[in-house]
Design an enzyme around this catalytic site. Sequence first.
Site, PDB file in Angstrom:
ATOM      1  N   MET A  26       0.984  -1.298   0.111  1.00 54.70           N
ATOM      2  CA  MET A  26      -0.156  -0.134  -0.307  1.00 54.70           C
ATOM      3  C   MET A  26       0.823   1.102  -0.066  1.00 54.70           C
ATOM      4  O   MET A  26       0.376   1.969   0.298  1.00 54.70           O
ATOM      5  CB  MET A  26      -0.557  -0.646   0.902  1.00 54.70           C
ATOM      6  CG  MET A  26      -1.761  -0.600   1.168  1.00 54.70           C
ATOM      7  SD  MET A  26      -2.976  -1.100   1.971  1.00 54.70           S
ATOM      8  CE  MET A  26      -2.818  -0.552   3.585  1.00 54.70           C
ATOM      9  N   HIS A  33       9.347  -3.542   3.256  1.00 55.36           N
ATOM     10  CA  HIS A  33       8.818  -3.637   1.946  1.00 55.36           C
ATOM     11  C   HIS A  33       9.789  -4.122   0.805  1.00 55.36           C
ATOM     12  O   HIS A  33       9.791  -4.346  -0.100  1.00 55.36           O
ATOM     13  CB  HIS A  33       8.251  -2.838   1.280  1.00 55.36           C
ATOM     14  CG  HIS A  33       6.875  -2.273   2.266  1.00 55.36           C
ATOM     15  ND1 HIS A  33       7.495  -1.140   2.808  1.00 55.36           N
ATOM     16  CD2 HIS A  33       5.511  -2.095   2.194  1.00 55.36           C
ATOM     17  CE1 HIS A  33       5.640  -1.406   3.575  1.00 55.36           C
ATOM     18  NE2 HIS A  33       4.924  -1.685   2.902  1.00 55.36           N
ATOM     19  N   GLN A  57     -10.446  -2.482   2.787  1.00 56.49           N
ATOM     20  CA  GLN A  57      -9.321  -3.098   3.761  1.00 56.49           C
ATOM     21  C   GLN A  57      -9.840  -2.517   4.968  1.00 56.49           C
ATOM     22  O   GLN A  57      -9.187  -2.913   5.715  1.00 56.49           O
ATOM     23  CB  GLN A  57      -8.368  -3.982   4.019  1.00 56.49           C
ATOM     24  CG  GLN A  57      -7.665  -2.812   3.554  1.00 56.49           C
ATOM     25  CD  GLN A  57      -5.791  -3.801   2.645  1.00 56.49           C
ATOM     26  OE1 GLN A  57      -6.240  -3.821   1.684  1.00 56.49           O
ATOM     27  NE2 GLN A  57      -4.923  -3.520   4.443  1.00 56.49           N
TER      28      GLN A  57
HETATM   29  O1  PAF Z   1       0.088  -6.046   3.800  1.00 60.85           O
HETATM   30  C1  PAF Z   1      -0.797  -5.338   3.029  1.00 60.85           C
HETATM   31  O2  PAF Z   1       0.293  -4.138   2.392  1.00 60.85           O
HETATM   32  C2  PAF Z   1      -2.133  -5.221   2.101  1.00 60.85           C
HETATM   33  O3  PAF Z   1      -2.644  -5.962   3.269  1.00 60.85           O
HETATM   34  C3  PAF Z   1      -2.072  -5.096   0.835  1.00 60.85           C
HETATM   35  C4  PAF Z   1      -1.164  -7.002   0.998  1.00 60.85           C
HETATM   36  C5  PAF Z   1      -1.196  -4.483  -0.286  1.00 60.85           C
HETATM   37  C6  PAF Z   1      -3.385  -5.643   0.399  1.00 60.85           C
HETATM   38  O4  PAF Z   1      -3.604  -4.251   0.095  1.00 60.85           O
END
Ligand code: PAF
Length: 274
Positions: A26, A33, A57
């Site tokens: 995100m 990341h 979400q």
């Molecule tokens: O972990 C995340 O950053 C989010 O939940 C994902 C997997 C990108 C889904 O929006």
Amino acid sequence: MQIARTLDDLRHVLGAYCKPAFVPTMGNLHEGHIALIRKAKPLGDVTVASIFVNRLQFLPHEDFDSYPRTWDSDCAKLQAAGCDVLFAPTENELYPEPQTFKVHPPGALADILEGHFRPGFFVGVSTVVMKLFACVQPRVAVFGKKDYQQLMVIRRMVRQFALPIEIVAGETERAADGLALSSRNGYLSASERHEAVQLSLALKRMAAHAKPGTTDLAAIEAEAMNTLLSRGWKPDYMTVRRRTDLQAPQAGDPLVVLGAAKLGNTRLIDNLEF
Ligand code: PAF
């Protein structure tokens, strides 16, 4: 690094490859990341990241609007890590009509822990990940263990839908003091940042106490909750579970301890396998 804003662009760019390795995010990228990107790189013939802040979400009172959008530094970090393709669709591109078809993971896995405190969270995550998988069509996808339950939900989804995607887990990256890296750490004030390590310390203590096969897990959990409460946190859960399905463990099960707690306005999660 090529940037694809639309599904057409993405399909055009990826047409030349047969084994995309994918890291969905995100944005607001940190070393956690980037470690996933590095892990993905040798696993495919092209490394693809996505940046998409997924409204589905977030609960209405959560931080969807204020979630940090850090486009320039995200692109620089991905480029430096050797990411080949960035898929960054607009909401209109990914959800051109209301997303009424959704993926509903089983309650036994998705309505506990994070799902209990963030109802609908895993429906939102599973739905967007399924959709991103349909767009990118990866052969491998890498998810961090920091979001332990999310990783489990995605693994189960891929298995049950027979998606031809290998799910690979990346270890949690930590700051020097042990705090798990998270996009939300940026919300912490200096004094909260100093205190934040107490979550991982509490999990470590729980693991140390539960390790010898202690049966009184409830006492270990209550002590961790009380310690955080006494330090001014608002813990949602601090719990010892079995790794296979996050249910209460039986003797001999491989274990994981998971915690979620609010420090000021920032909700942090962490876990530790032991
Ligand atoms: O972990 C995340 O950053 C989010 O939940 C994902 C997997 C990108 C889904 O929006």
